[in-house]
Design a protein around this motif. Structure first.
Motif, PDB file in Angstrom:
ATOM      1  N   HIS A  16      21.350 -25.765  23.578  1.00  0.00           N
ATOM      2  CA  HIS A  16      22.721 -26.210  23.278  1.00  0.00           C
ATOM      3  C   HIS A  16      22.782 -26.746  21.844  1.00  0.00           C
ATOM      4  O   HIS A  16      21.766 -26.725  21.133  1.00  0.00           O
ATOM      5  CB  HIS A  16      23.126 -27.297  24.286  1.00  0.00           C
ATOM      6  N   HIS A  17      23.953 -27.205  21.424  1.00  0.00           N
ATOM      7  CA  HIS A  17      24.133 -27.622  20.034  1.00  0.00           C
ATOM      8  C   HIS A  17      24.652 -29.051  19.896  1.00  0.00           C
ATOM      9  O   HIS A  17      25.334 -29.381  18.933  1.00  0.00           O
ATOM     10  CB  HIS A  17      25.071 -26.634  19.320  1.00  0.00           C
ATOM     11  N   GLN A  18      24.324 -29.907  20.850  1.00  0.00           N
ATOM     12  CA  GLN A  18      24.884 -31.261  20.854  1.00  0.00           C
ATOM     13  C   GLN A  18      23.771 -32.314  20.855  1.00  0.00           C
ATOM     14  O   GLN A  18      22.604 -31.980  20.797  1.00  0.00           O
ATOM     15  CB  GLN A  18      25.779 -31.443  22.097  1.00  0.00           C
ATOM     16  N   GLN A  49      27.670 -38.152  17.414  1.00  0.00           N
ATOM     17  CA  GLN A  49      28.894 -37.972  18.202  1.00  0.00           C
ATOM     18  C   GLN A  49      29.280 -39.326  18.777  1.00  0.00           C
ATOM     19  O   GLN A  49      28.463 -40.256  18.772  1.00  0.00           O
ATOM     20  CB  GLN A  49      28.625 -36.979  19.342  1.00  0.00           C
ATOM     21  N   ASP A  93      31.029 -38.721  24.308  1.00  0.00           N
ATOM     22  CA  ASP A  93      30.436 -37.382  24.229  1.00  0.00           C
ATOM     23  C   ASP A  93      28.918 -37.438  24.404  1.00  0.00           C
ATOM     24  O   ASP A  93      28.328 -36.558  25.046  1.00  0.00           O
ATOM     25  CB  ASP A  93      30.800 -36.713  22.899  1.00  0.00           C
ATOM     26  N   VAL A 119      26.704 -35.450  27.175  1.00  0.00           N
ATOM     27  CA  VAL A 119      25.533 -34.600  26.930  1.00  0.00           C
ATOM     28  C   VAL A 119      24.378 -35.043  27.837  1.00  0.00           C
ATOM     29  O   VAL A 119      23.743 -34.220  28.502  1.00  0.00           O
ATOM     30  CB  VAL A 119      25.101 -34.648  25.445  1.00  0.00           C
ATOM     31  N   GLU A 140      30.456 -22.936  27.509  1.00  0.00           N
ATOM     32  CA  GLU A 140      30.756 -24.271  28.036  1.00  0.00           C
ATOM     33  C   GLU A 140      31.000 -24.261  29.539  1.00  0.00           C
ATOM     34  O   GLU A 140      30.551 -25.161  30.246  1.00  0.00           O
ATOM     35  CB  GLU A 140      31.976 -24.858  27.316  1.00  0.00           C
ATOM     36  N   ASP A 145      26.386 -23.934  26.197  1.00  0.00           N
ATOM     37  CA  ASP A 145      26.696 -25.077  25.337  1.00  0.00           C
ATOM     38  C   ASP A 145      27.454 -26.117  26.162  1.00  0.00           C
ATOM     39  O   ASP A 145      27.944 -25.804  27.237  1.00  0.00           O
ATOM     40  CB  ASP A 145      27.479 -24.688  24.083  1.00  0.00           C
ATOM     41  N   MET A 161      32.521 -30.551  24.460  1.00  0.00           N
ATOM     42  CA  MET A 161      32.713 -31.862  23.851  1.00  0.00           C
ATOM     43  C   MET A 161      34.205 -32.168  23.700  1.00  0.00           C
ATOM     44  O   MET A 161      35.012 -31.265  23.548  1.00  0.00           O
ATOM     45  CB  MET A 161      32.056 -31.879  22.464  1.00  0.00           C
ATOM     46  N   VAL A 180      32.359 -34.231  15.777  1.00  0.00           N
ATOM     47  CA  VAL A 180      31.003 -34.482  15.280  1.00  0.00           C
ATOM     48  C   VAL A 180      31.185 -35.377  14.068  1.00  0.00           C
ATOM     49  O   VAL A 180      32.040 -35.109  13.213  1.00  0.00           O
ATOM     50  CB  VAL A 180      30.323 -33.151  14.891  1.00  0.00           C
TER      51      VAL A 180
END
Lengths: 132, 388
Positions: free
Chosen positions: B47-49, B53, B57, B61, B287, B380, B383, B387
């Motif tokens: 994922h990209h988180q 943040q 959020d 995650v 998502e 992913d 959110m 960011v």
């Protein structure tokens, strides 16, 4: 009478072909022929558009519009209409709601003649409009 | 009615037995990828988180990754942490261990960089694979099924064929005491007044209206018409003219059963929550697939008209195609042809039974087309905030 769910409405609409299959093999042939004749499916009696399941409808093509009771009506297409797109089954005025599945899917932004292609060029969405 | 799956310490049944390599933050993805590349039997959740943040959020995650670790298709877990991220990787480790699942964790900064972490990670992942890979499938009742449903790359056939097939299977599973989850809150817009009639309580109806208002509010916050974003350019080419039309076709896949409640995006379903449930997710594939896998779904039925080929690392995704032209064109990505409903060669019941049989077979180990060709990295975490 209990109101049908959307699933049941679509289900019954598509079943009209199957019920006739049960009645006799000859009817399957009739339905398949009508597919080649370019068929449009009107899901709910309230609908003022039908969805076309035929490739490359040209101006002047005769389209068979079928509803869930199995009734059919011939409409002459006034537009080139791609597979899966909608055709008006009544004349519509600017501001009229466009009805599919018996529900409102947008507003006519122009006068639309019976037989015309109904899509983003003449149908406006009322939802998700941060621009209004 | 039964299927064969992997019994977990918490009593849930998995349809797969993967070792999940979970980066706790986007910055750990490269190390995690190297481990997954080398060790057979692992899947990675890339994922990209997970950092820079806002706290709601970051909590989202942490909870999502934790519930992915707990999902029944995961037999063991290796957490790959960088060390300075915002997610609570210790919480994920402790919760997974408490659930009785084998779990290991490495920290890239602690171990002295990428190469040492990759070496340590490969050794630990290998140990976990050897530990769980001899587990045998056992017979489990169909009521243990948690099935996710979704439609993607839709066209006008979706609402008239493939979604009807999923509606048929959803109704059948609910009647058999199983759990079915549907999402895509964006695709309730214009159809929410129909869904609320099936809510079991006024509170559930209010929750449906609330999540739709929140999703529509986020879309409207940029001050533009959301069309082209939803429906997508492909949906529009396929004949869908507005979000209302897309939504009315999309909700057909939920069948006819009462809606028991609304789950938050990262939430895990309990063993007692049977029947049909909504999960608050967007429509985009990475998502929603992630959210559904975090729920504990062992498989997903996915309807498409234009041809969506993707899947998820740990959750098999069965593609049901409503457009006969697309099916013929993309047969190696589509598991089932529902276009035959439109051409009147088969009925919804017939294709629905085929889909149900396919589901049982996939739950019991048969690979889906996307799994068999390794097309499964649609992942992913959804959110809400920026960011920073």
């Amino acid at each position: 009478m209990q109101k049908l769910s959307l699933f049941q409405t679509v289900y019954q609409s598509l079943r009209s072909g199957k019920n006739r299959e049960v009645d006799g093999a000859s009817v399957i042939v009739e339905r398949k022929v009508s597919m080649e004749k370019k068929i449009g499916l009107k899901v709910n009696p309230k609908d003022n558009v039908a969805t076309l399941f035929a490739n490359d409808i040209e101006i002047g093509d005769e389209v068979v519009i079928q509803d869930k009771a199995g009734h059919t009506e011939m409409i002459s297409s006034l537009s080139m209409i791609p597979y899966g797109h909608k055709i008006a089954v009544y004349d519509l005025n600017i501001g009229d709601p466009i009805i599919k599945y018996g529900e409102n899917i947008g507003i006519a932004t122009a006068a639309i003649k019976k037989g015309e292609h109904v899509h983003v060029h003449n149908l406006d969405s009322a939802r998700g409009r941060g621009d209004l | 009615m039964e299927f064969y799956g992997y019994r977990r310490p918490d009593g849930r049944i998995g349809s797969r037995n993967h070792v999940a390599v979970i980066p706790s933050v986007v910055c750990a993805n490269d190390v995690a990828q190297a481990i997954v590349h080398q060790v057979q039997g692992t899947v990675g959740f890339f994922h990209h988180q997970g950092c820079c943040q806002l706290p709601p959020d970051l909590d989202r995650v942490t909870e999502t990754l934790c519930n992915l670790a707990l999902s029944p298709n995961v037999g063991a877990v290796l957490i790959v942490s960088l060390g300075c991220e915002g997610t609570d990787f210790n919480y994920i480790y402790e919760t997974t261990a408490k659930a009785g699942k084998p779990v290991e964790m490495i920290g890239i900064q602690k171990l002295g960089g990428a190469s040492r972490s990759i070496q340590e990670g490969i050794d630990l992942a290998q140990k976990l694979v050897l530990q769980i890979s001899s587990l045998q499938r056992e017979k489990a009742d169909i009521s243990k099924t948690v099935m996710a449903i979704k439609c993607g790359a839709s066209d006008a056939t979706s609402g008239m064929a493939s979604n009807c097939v999923i509606g048929y299977v959803a109704d059948k599973l609910v009647d058999l005491g199983a759990t079915v989850i549907f999402g895509e809150t964006t695709e309730f817009i214009g159809a929410e007044h129909i869904l609320v009639k099936r809510a079991v309580t006024p509170k559930v109806a209010d929750d449906i209206y609330r999540i739709v208002a929140e999703m529509e509010g986020r879309a409207k916050s940029l001050g533009c018409d959301m069309r082209k974003g939803q429906p997508t350019p492909g949906n529009i080419l396929g004949g869908l003219s507005s979000i209302e039309e897309k939504s009315l076709g999309a909700i057909v896949k939920s069948g006819t059963k009462p809606i028991q409640g609304v789950l938050r995006y990262p939430e895990r379903i309990t063993e007692q929550q049977k029947g049909l449930w909504i999960k608050d997710t967007p429509g985009r594939e990475p998502e929603i697939l992630t959210g559904m896998a975090a729920t504990g779904a062992q498989a997903m039925l996915f309807s498409t008209g234009r041809g969506a080929p993707q899947g998820f690392p740990s959750m098999p995704v069965i593609k049901i195609c409503g457009n006969v032209n697309t099916y013929n064109h993309m047969e190696h990505d589509m598991d089932l042809n529902a276009g035959v409903i439109i051409t009147c060669e088969k009925s919804i019941e017939q294709v629905g039974e085929e889909a149900f049989t396919k589901l049982l077979s996939v739950l019991s180990g048969q690979l889906t087309k996307n799994e068999s060709i390794g097309y499964f990295n649609s992942i992913d975490i959804h959110m809400l905030g920026p960011v920073i």
